[in-house]
Design a protein around this motif. Structure first.
Motif, PDB file in Angstrom:
ATOM      1  N   ARG A   7      -3.809   2.818 -13.638  1.00 22.37           N
ATOM      2  CA  ARG A   7      -2.343   2.919 -13.733  1.00 22.37           C
ATOM      3  C   ARG A   7      -1.809   4.147 -12.999  1.00 22.37           C
ATOM      4  O   ARG A   7      -0.608   4.366 -12.952  1.00 22.37           O
ATOM      5  CB  ARG A   7      -1.923   2.978 -15.202  1.00 22.37           C
ATOM      6  CG  ARG A   7      -1.871   1.601 -15.831  1.00 22.37           C
ATOM      7  CD  ARG A   7      -1.509   1.683 -17.281  1.00 22.37           C
ATOM      8  NE  ARG A   7      -1.579   0.369 -17.908  1.00 22.37           N
ATOM      9  CZ  ARG A   7      -1.812   0.190 -19.189  1.00 22.37           C
ATOM     10  NH1 ARG A   7      -2.021   1.222 -19.976  1.00 22.37           N
ATOM     11  NH2 ARG A   7      -1.836  -1.022 -19.686  1.00 22.37           N
ATOM     12  N   GLN A   8      -2.731   4.997 -12.493  1.00 24.91           N
ATOM     13  CA  GLN A   8      -2.287   6.205 -11.791  1.00 24.91           C
ATOM     14  C   GLN A   8      -2.817   6.201 -10.364  1.00 24.91           C
ATOM     15  O   GLN A   8      -3.707   6.974 -10.023  1.00 24.91           O
ATOM     16  CB  GLN A   8      -2.802   7.441 -12.519  1.00 24.91           C
ATOM     17  CG  GLN A   8      -2.347   7.511 -13.964  1.00 24.91           C
ATOM     18  CD  GLN A   8      -3.004   8.662 -14.677  1.00 24.91           C
ATOM     19  OE1 GLN A   8      -2.570   9.799 -14.550  1.00 24.91           O
ATOM     20  NE2 GLN A   8      -4.055   8.376 -15.409  1.00 24.91           N
ATOM     21  N   PRO A   9      -2.258   5.309  -9.518  1.00 20.69           N
ATOM     22  CA  PRO A   9      -2.789   5.203  -8.148  1.00 20.69           C
ATOM     23  C   PRO A   9      -2.709   6.515  -7.371  1.00 20.69           C
ATOM     24  O   PRO A   9      -3.560   6.780  -6.517  1.00 20.69           O
ATOM     25  CB  PRO A   9      -1.917   4.122  -7.498  1.00 20.69           C
ATOM     26  CG  PRO A   9      -0.755   3.939  -8.390  1.00 20.69           C
ATOM     27  CD  PRO A   9      -1.157   4.370  -9.757  1.00 20.69           C
ATOM     28  N   ALA A  10      -1.722   7.350  -7.680  1.00 27.18           N
ATOM     29  CA  ALA A  10      -1.578   8.611  -6.935  1.00 27.18           C
ATOM     30  C   ALA A  10      -2.769   9.537  -7.182  1.00 27.18           C
ATOM     31  O   ALA A  10      -3.105  10.356  -6.331  1.00 27.18           O
ATOM     32  CB  ALA A  10      -0.292   9.313  -7.336  1.00 27.18           C
ATOM     33  N   ILE A  11      -3.405   9.393  -8.340  1.00 27.63           N
ATOM     34  CA  ILE A  11      -4.543  10.262  -8.660  1.00 27.63           C
ATOM     35  C   ILE A  11      -5.831   9.738  -8.015  1.00 27.63           C
ATOM     36  O   ILE A  11      -6.649  10.515  -7.517  1.00 27.63           O
ATOM     37  CB  ILE A  11      -4.708  10.387 -10.197  1.00 27.63           C
ATOM     38  CG1 ILE A  11      -3.519  11.192 -10.752  1.00 27.63           C
ATOM     39  CG2 ILE A  11      -6.022  11.040 -10.578  1.00 27.63           C
ATOM     40  CD1 ILE A  11      -3.513  11.329 -12.246  1.00 27.63           C
ATOM     41  N   ILE A  12      -5.974   8.402  -7.997  1.00 23.25           N
ATOM     42  CA  ILE A  12      -7.234   7.860  -7.472  1.00 23.25           C
ATOM     43  C   ILE A  12      -7.210   7.652  -5.952  1.00 23.25           C
ATOM     44  O   ILE A  12      -8.262   7.603  -5.323  1.00 23.25           O
ATOM     45  CB  ILE A  12      -7.634   6.545  -8.181  1.00 23.25           C
ATOM     46  CG1 ILE A  12      -6.554   5.474  -8.009  1.00 23.25           C
ATOM     47  CG2 ILE A  12      -7.939   6.792  -9.634  1.00 23.25           C
ATOM     48  CD1 ILE A  12      -6.996   4.100  -8.514  1.00 23.25           C
ATOM     49  N   ALA A  13      -6.010   7.552  -5.377  1.00 25.48           N
ATOM     50  CA  ALA A  13      -5.912   7.264  -3.933  1.00 25.48           C
ATOM     51  C   ALA A  13      -6.659   8.285  -3.070  1.00 25.48           C
ATOM     52  O   ALA A  13      -7.407   7.881  -2.169  1.00 25.48           O
ATOM     53  CB  ALA A  13      -4.453   7.156  -3.511  1.00 25.48           C
ATOM     54  N   PRO A  14      -6.511   9.613  -3.308  1.00 25.34           N
ATOM     55  CA  PRO A  14      -7.214  10.559  -2.428  1.00 25.34           C
ATOM     56  C   PRO A  14      -8.727  10.366  -2.396  1.00 25.34           C
ATOM     57  O   PRO A  14      -9.345  10.505  -1.346  1.00 25.34           O
ATOM     58  CB  PRO A  14      -6.857  11.937  -3.023  1.00 25.34           C
ATOM     59  CG  PRO A  14      -5.588  11.708  -3.758  1.00 25.34           C
ATOM     60  CD  PRO A  14      -5.675  10.316  -4.292  1.00 25.34           C
ATOM     61  N   SER A  15      -9.324   9.995  -3.554  1.00 28.91           N
ATOM     62  CA  SER A  15     -10.780   9.838  -3.565  1.00 28.91           C
ATOM     63  C   SER A  15     -11.216   8.549  -2.869  1.00 28.91           C
ATOM     64  O   SER A  15     -12.409   8.329  -2.650  1.00 28.91           O
ATOM     65  CB  SER A  15     -11.327   9.895  -4.994  1.00 28.91           C
ATOM     66  OG  SER A  15     -10.818   8.831  -5.740  1.00 28.91           O
ATOM     67  N   LEU A  16     -10.260   7.694  -2.532  1.00 27.88           N
ATOM     68  CA  LEU A  16     -10.582   6.504  -1.732  1.00 27.88           C
ATOM     69  C   LEU A  16     -10.261   6.744  -0.261  1.00 27.88           C
ATOM     70  O   LEU A  16     -10.999   6.329   0.626  1.00 27.88           O
ATOM     71  CB  LEU A  16      -9.779   5.294  -2.241  1.00 27.88           C
ATOM     72  CG  LEU A  16     -10.190   4.711  -3.588  1.00 27.88           C
ATOM     73  CD1 LEU A  16      -9.174   3.679  -4.061  1.00 27.88           C
ATOM     74  CD2 LEU A  16     -11.569   4.068  -3.498  1.00 27.88           C
ATOM     75  N   ILE A  17      -9.137   7.436  -0.016  1.00 32.15           N
ATOM     76  CA  ILE A  17      -8.669   7.601   1.367  1.00 32.15           C
ATOM     77  C   ILE A  17      -9.466   8.671   2.125  1.00 32.15           C
ATOM     78  O   ILE A  17      -9.904   8.446   3.253  1.00 32.15           O
ATOM     79  CB  ILE A  17      -7.155   7.936   1.385  1.00 32.15           C
ATOM     80  CG1 ILE A  17      -6.362   6.737   0.858  1.00 32.15           C
ATOM     81  CG2 ILE A  17      -6.693   8.310   2.793  1.00 32.15           C
ATOM     82  CD1 ILE A  17      -4.910   7.026   0.559  1.00 32.15           C
ATOM     83  N   PHE A  18      -9.681   9.834   1.503  1.00 30.40           N
ATOM     84  CA  PHE A  18     -10.304  10.942   2.233  1.00 30.40           C
ATOM     85  C   PHE A  18     -11.729  10.635   2.715  1.00 30.40           C
ATOM     86  O   PHE A  18     -12.057  10.932   3.868  1.00 30.40           O
ATOM     87  CB  PHE A  18     -10.246  12.242   1.423  1.00 30.40           C
ATOM     88  CG  PHE A  18      -8.922  12.937   1.587  1.00 30.40           C
ATOM     89  CD1 PHE A  18      -8.678  13.744   2.695  1.00 30.40           C
ATOM     90  CD2 PHE A  18      -7.912  12.765   0.674  1.00 30.40           C
ATOM     91  CE1 PHE A  18      -7.451  14.355   2.880  1.00 30.40           C
ATOM     92  CE2 PHE A  18      -6.675  13.383   0.848  1.00 30.40           C
ATOM     93  CZ  PHE A  18      -6.447  14.180   1.948  1.00 30.40           C
ATOM     94  N   PRO A  19     -12.601  10.044   1.880  1.00 29.79           N
ATOM     95  CA  PRO A  19     -13.938   9.727   2.402  1.00 29.79           C
ATOM     96  C   PRO A  19     -13.885   8.771   3.597  1.00 29.79           C
ATOM     97  O   PRO A  19     -14.643   8.930   4.550  1.00 29.79           O
ATOM     98  CB  PRO A  19     -14.644   9.082   1.208  1.00 29.79           C
ATOM     99  CG  PRO A  19     -13.938   9.639   0.014  1.00 29.79           C
ATOM    100  CD  PRO A  19     -12.518   9.770   0.433  1.00 29.79           C
ATOM    101  N   LEU A  20     -12.954   7.801   3.551  1.00 30.37           N
ATOM    102  CA  LEU A  20     -12.846   6.871   4.678  1.00 30.37           C
ATOM    103  C   LEU A  20     -12.295   7.590   5.911  1.00 30.37           C
ATOM    104  O   LEU A  20     -12.712   7.322   7.043  1.00 30.37           O
ATOM    105  CB  LEU A  20     -11.950   5.682   4.297  1.00 30.37           C
ATOM    106  CG  LEU A  20     -12.572   4.693   3.302  1.00 30.37           C
ATOM    107  CD1 LEU A  20     -11.556   3.656   2.861  1.00 30.37           C
ATOM    108  CD2 LEU A  20     -13.790   3.997   3.919  1.00 30.37           C
TER     109      LEU A  20
END
Lengths: 259, 262
Positions: B25-38
């Protein structure tokens, strides 16, 4: 109060926080050292790639550590300003009989003094770890100019965003934008070594020119960039243009804040 | 208070569901850990495309193939802080105390929180595997390799989440948990996540040799590049399991200390 005096007072305030709040200054020193060490250690073998401009990884990544530290040190001024805006201190500054220009130049001077300290420390540690200035004092000077230039750019950008957003939303944009500008350049490898999309982006990114300037005195004498006027003037133009644009952005948003 | 196993299981399931939903429910918190590694994988593939021919590099088609395991581990490590930070937030906001006041199994409170970040860790691994697939990055070990890497993501997130929970239970501060993030960053960089250990030198090489993350990443890398082998499977699954067991013991101990202090 004259602009010069105001600048002096505001710069002193900024520098005093180093002594009063060393814990806040420590990360600004630790981060560039950490970046230098881990990049040079992890990518130790990168210099074996044919045509790599230096045979010491620390020579390539010491300027990166310094540039990252200087850029984030610059935008750090934006964070401080956001805090001053939120606590109301900035309103008191704006109501004082000081010129608008001094509200930018004062803290900027303080930031540049901090960046000078950081750069000196990283260079000393870098030399202990094996970095060698092939270009002598001119090389050292170019590295300092690049660091101060990118710090000025970062500070102007950070201040402009702080005046525009007036809250921590601006801080996220500051960090992300500086991070992208720094990494989408020749930060990790020279243009000749990279390929694909990054080469296209890095070629037009002004940070590439600033990094080239920073490294002119650290690459091998056989490298085309070694103390080359081509690399130096390209970096100087990038430093001046970026600094003027970002400081102009800050001044414009400060004036809007006053309106 | 003694709890029936069925009650404990029910409570664990409810708390796990809550923590899993809270993460998504908190995409803003999980997004960096998906975007930065990619982002770093894309950056590395352009920067280090010529490095794969250096002595010490394994035989790979692209740097992206080499860095798959590093990307998975990087994302999972960074994402695993979320669950522990949420536990600290529960303590800060008093929800933890309300759970203790209720007839809830104590371990369910901890494991329920860790379940959310573990599920997210496994999902992250799957997302990275699928995101890099169109760029020709495959896992030579086949389905077994894919499943093992996803499972390793789950276990790593659980282990690191438990370690971070120690900080959460000790300090009760989400800020303190977030403050430990640079340690993970340092551990990751002082490993073979981005370049092979064979290309490193001196003290840096020795640190990478001692770092368990190096072996965990190399296990996944071997599954991806060479195919299935007992060594690769052991490194991929046993190391995160060992870390998880050790850190869970530490977290349970810290939970007891916190409960005893009440």
């Amino acid at each position: 109060m004259t602009t010069t005096r105001s600048v002096g007072i505001l710069a002193t305030r900024s520098v005093r926080t180093i002594r009063r709040l060393p814990s806040a200054f420590f990360p600004a020193l630790a981060m560039p050292i950490f970046n230098m060490v881990v990049f040079a250690g992890t990518f130790f073998a990168i210099t074996q790639i044919p045509n790599f401009p230096t045979d010491r990884s620390i020579n390539w990544y010491m300027p990166l550590g310094i540039m990252m530290g200087a850029a984030f040190g610059g935008v750090g001024l934006g964070f401080t300003t956001i805090r001053d805006i939120e606590t109301g201190f900035y309103d008191r500054l704006r109501m004082s009989p000081t010129s608008r220009l001094s509200l930018i130049l004062g803290p900027l001077t303080g930031t540049l003094i901090r960046v000078l300290l950081m750069t000196t420390l990283v260079i000393v540690i870098g030399i202990v770890l094996g970095a060698r200035f092939t270009g002598g004092l001119l090389g050292v000077l170019c590295l300092y100019i690049s660091a101060l230039g990118i710090a000025t750019t970062g500070a102007g950008w950070g201040l402009g965003l702080a005046f525009k957003f007036k809250d921590m939303r601006g801080a996220a944009i500051m960090q992300l934008s500086i991070f992208l500008v720094m990494f989408l350049s020749s930060a990790q490898v020279p243009l000749e070594v990279m390929s694909g999309w990054l080469h296209t982006v890095a070629r037009i990114n002004p940070a590439t020119n600033i990094l080239r300037l920073a490294r002119v005195g650290l690459v091998n004498e056989s490298s085309a960039d070694y103390l080359s006027w081509n690399a130096i003037w390209g970096g100087l133009v990038a430093v001046v243009v970026m600094s003027v644009l970002c400081l102009g952005f800050a001044l414009r948003n400060l004036q809007k804040l006053s309106d | 208070m003694r709890h029936k196993p069925a009650d404990t299981a029910r409570q664990f399931a409810a708390l796990s569901r809550r923590s899993t939903l809270a993460i998504f429910r908190q995409p803003a918190i999980i997004a960096p850990s998906l975007i930065f590694p990619l982002f770093f994988a894309a950056l590395g593939s352009s920067s280090f495309s010529r490095a794969i021919s250096l002595p010490g590099f394994p035989q790979v088609d692209s740097y992206l193939q080499f860095t798959l395991a590093g990307t998975v581990t990087q994302g999972v490590l960074f994402g695993s802080v979320t669950g522990a930070a949420a536990l600290a937030t529960d303590i800060e906001e008093g929800f933890f105390d309300r759970l203790l006041a209720a007839p809830t199994s104590r371990t369910s409170i901890l494991f329920g929180r860790l379940a959310g970040s573990s599920v997210f860790g496994g999902l992250q691994a799957l997302i990275f595997l699928l995101a890099l697939l169109p760029f020709g990055v495959t896992v030579q070990a086949g389905v077994l390799g894919y499943v093992s890497i996803v499972l390793a993501g789950f276990l790593t997130a659980f282990g690191v989440g438990a370690l971070m929970s120690v900080v959460a239970l000790k300090t009760g501060s989400a800020e303190a948990v977030q403050g430990t993030f640079p340690i993970l960053f340092i551990l990751l960089f002082l490993s073979s996540a981005f370049f092979p250990r064979e290309t490193m030198s001196g003290a840096y090489r020795r640190i990478a040799d001692f770092n368990p993350i190096s072996y965990m990443v190399e296990g996944q890398r071997s599954l991806s590049i060479d195919g299935a082998s007992l060594t690769a499977m052991t490194q991929t699954l046993v190391i995160p399991t060992g870390i998880a067991v050790l850190t869970t013991m530490l977290a349970l101990r810290q939970l007891s200390v916190r409960l005893a202090a009440r």
